[in-house]
Design an enzyme around this catalytic site. Structure first.
Site, short mmCIF file in Angstrom:
data_model
loop_
_atom_site.label_atom_id
_atom_site.label_comp_id
_atom_site.label_asym_id
_atom_site.label_seq_id
_atom_site.Cartn_x
_atom_site.Cartn_y
_atom_site.Cartn_z
N GLU A 71 -57.31 66.44 53.25
CA GLU A 71 -56.36 67.51 52.89
C GLU A 71 -55.61 67.84 54.16
O GLU A 71 -56.17 68.42 55.09
CB GLU A 71 -57.13 68.70 52.31
CG GLU A 71 -56.24 69.66 51.58
CD GLU A 71 -55.85 70.83 52.44
OE1 GLU A 71 -54.79 70.72 53.11
OE2 GLU A 71 -56.57 71.84 52.46
N CYS A 116 -52.08 75.84 54.88
CA CYS A 116 -51.45 74.57 54.50
C CYS A 116 -50.62 74.76 53.23
O CYS A 116 -49.64 74.06 53.03
CB CYS A 116 -52.50 73.49 54.33
SG CYS A 116 -53.87 74.01 53.32
O1 LIG Z 1 -54.96 75.84 54.40
C1 LIG Z 1 -55.14 75.41 53.25
C2 LIG Z 1 -56.05 75.97 52.18
C3 LIG Z 1 -55.72 77.33 51.77
C4 LIG Z 1 -56.47 77.82 50.57
O2 LIG Z 1 -57.32 77.14 49.98
O3 LIG Z 1 -56.17 78.93 50.14
#
Ligand SMILES: O=CCCC(=O)O
Length: 470
Positions: A231, A265
């Protein structure tokens, strides 16, 4: 990068750690392998009781854990408390649903000339998790909860700036009752990852992090023929069409960009607005962004705390400066404040062109790029015009457009009239350079299972599909 806790609100180094020597790493891998052999023999009910105990502990220790995260990486205390609660919810979700996710799946036996045929999900062994600092608890939990429920064990190489949260995680699973070695934190630098992943006892790896880190892990895993889930970054589009509820869209846009001090992200990063509503949206959005209170992340009235590192703050400022030097316009923000702490004001930049870094790069801080488009097709072209494809958002009340966005946005997640959010119930992951594989939901659990086909011919004894769940 040193393994250390440094408070981003002050720049003060609070605690440093030496990296584990190789012998300790090897011993931890050995314990993870032994624990795997033990864990795969336990029932899903037993593992569920341990994971429920972890959820109870998370809830009981919520405030102290949240304070630690805020101290290590600067997210607001309120956001940190919400993160702990989300982790507990995910643990309860997997404790409740793992039996169903792992149950044998019957197949059409006559079609494959069997008396019985089914799919059985089984654990594969120790999994290396290389995790980032931005959601230091959640990113780990969303791997660990399904992995442990499946009967795998976890070896965590956490980001070097959150060592105390990393150690807390190991302690959490131990206190919850999981066998020694089921979940181990390795305080190591990224130079140790090759050694760990090359070890034959380590069966797979999951990474949340940068594209560069993803490529590096994928290379090692490719050489070793090991499964990976990656990811990576995102530069999520947030498209606003003429029929959108503009007040709501501008309000959610502000949250979507500045959540976690802009360091997510799946934060919306590129705001692609139809020309018919561009000025009205831009005015609302810039006003909302300017109204956010930047300050001490421990204060209840702070909306945006410091960036996690000085380098991160300098990087987003360089991206903004590059855009301005090439002709972009800053609608608000754009200058870091003087004084201690790695703060950056919520910033909106428009008049962007493909020559500017902000056009194609991820901006990991509270800085929004605003793009004007004159049609649905142009919105899709700009939205899909980066190498990333993690989350995406579309704002429209037109049902046809809603359908089209769901199909046409090249991303792992499409959220219509809302902001991209991860839920334990929904698969999470990306396409293109945002990575591959899925976390969360049943898919996230099965990524690290052997999906075993079982075919039984005439005269076999009667073990079979339907009930089994290790
Ligand atoms: O940074 C990525 C993941 C953010 C989330 O799962 O809320």
């Amino acid at each position: 990068m040193p393994i250390a806790t440094t408070n981003p609100a002050t720049g003060q180094v609070l605690k440093t750690y030496d990296a584990m020597p190789d012998e300790e790493i090897d011993a931890a891998i050995e314990r993870a392998d032994l624990a795997y052999r033990q864990l795969r023999g336990t029932t899903v009910d037993q593992r569920g009781r341990w994971l429920t105990a972890a959820a109870d502990l998370l809830e009981a220790d919520r405030d102290a854990t949240a304070r630690l995260m805020t101290t290590e990486m600067g997210k607001t205390y309120a956001a940190a408390k919400a993160e702990v609660t989300k982790c507990a919810t995910a643990c309860r979700f997997y404790a409740a649903n793992a039996a169903a996710f792992l149950a044998d799946e019957p197949a059409d036996a006559p079609a494959v000339k069997a008396t019985r045929a089914f799919v059985r999900y089984q654990p594969i062994g120790p999994v290396l998790a290389v995790m980032p600092w931005n959601f230091p608890l959640w990113q780990v939990l969303r791997f660990a909860a399904p992995a442990l429920m499946a009967g795998n064990t976890g070896l965590l190489k956490h980001a070097s700036n959150v060592p105390q949260t990393a150690l807390l995680l190991e302690d959490l699973f131990r206190r919850a009752g999981f066998p020694e070695g089921a979940f181990t934190t390795l305080l190591v630098g990224s130079d140790a990852v090759d050694r760990i992943l090359s070890d034959p006892r380590v069966r797979a790896a999951t990474l949340t992090g940068s594209e560069r880190a993803g490529r590096s892990i994928a290379q090692i895993a490719g050489r070793e023929l090991k499964k990976t889930v990656l990811e990576l970054g995102g530069s999520d589009p947030f498209v606003v069409m003429p029929s959108a509820d503009l007040d709501r869209a501008a309000e959610v846009a502000t949250t979507a960009r500045c959540q976690n001090n802009g360091q997510s992200c799946i934060a919306a990063k590129r705001f692609i607005v139809h020309t018919d509503v561009f000025d009205a949206f831009a005015e609302r959005f810039a006003a909302n962004m300017s109204a956010l209170r930047v300050g001490d992340p421990m204060n209840d009235d702070t909306d945006v705390g410091p960036l996690a590192s000085e380098g991160g703050r300098d990087e987003i400022h360089a991206q903004v400066r590059d855009a301005v030097d090439r002709g972009a316009t800053v609608l608000c923000g754009g200058e870091p404040p003087a004084g201690p702490g790695w703060y950056y004001p919520p910033t909106v930049v428009t008049d962007l062109t493909p020559q500017m870094r902000m056009w194609g790069e991820e901006v990991f801080g509270p800085v929004a790029g605003l793009y004007r488009v004159s049609s649905y097709d142009e919105a899709i072209e700009v939205a899909n015009g980066t190498n990333f494809g993690l989350g995406s958002n579309a704002w429209t009340r037109d049902p046809d457009e809603q359908e089209r966005f769901a199909t046409d946005l090249d991303a792992g997640n499409v959220f219509v009239n809302g902001m991209t959010t991860s839920f334990p119930e929904l698969p999470f992951g990306g396409v293109k350079n945002s990575g591959y594989g899925r976390e969360l939901s049943a898919l996230g659990m099965r990524e690290f299972c052997n999906t075993k086909t079982v075919w039984v011919g005439e005269g076999a004894a009667s073990a079979g599909a339907g009930a089994h769940a290790e």
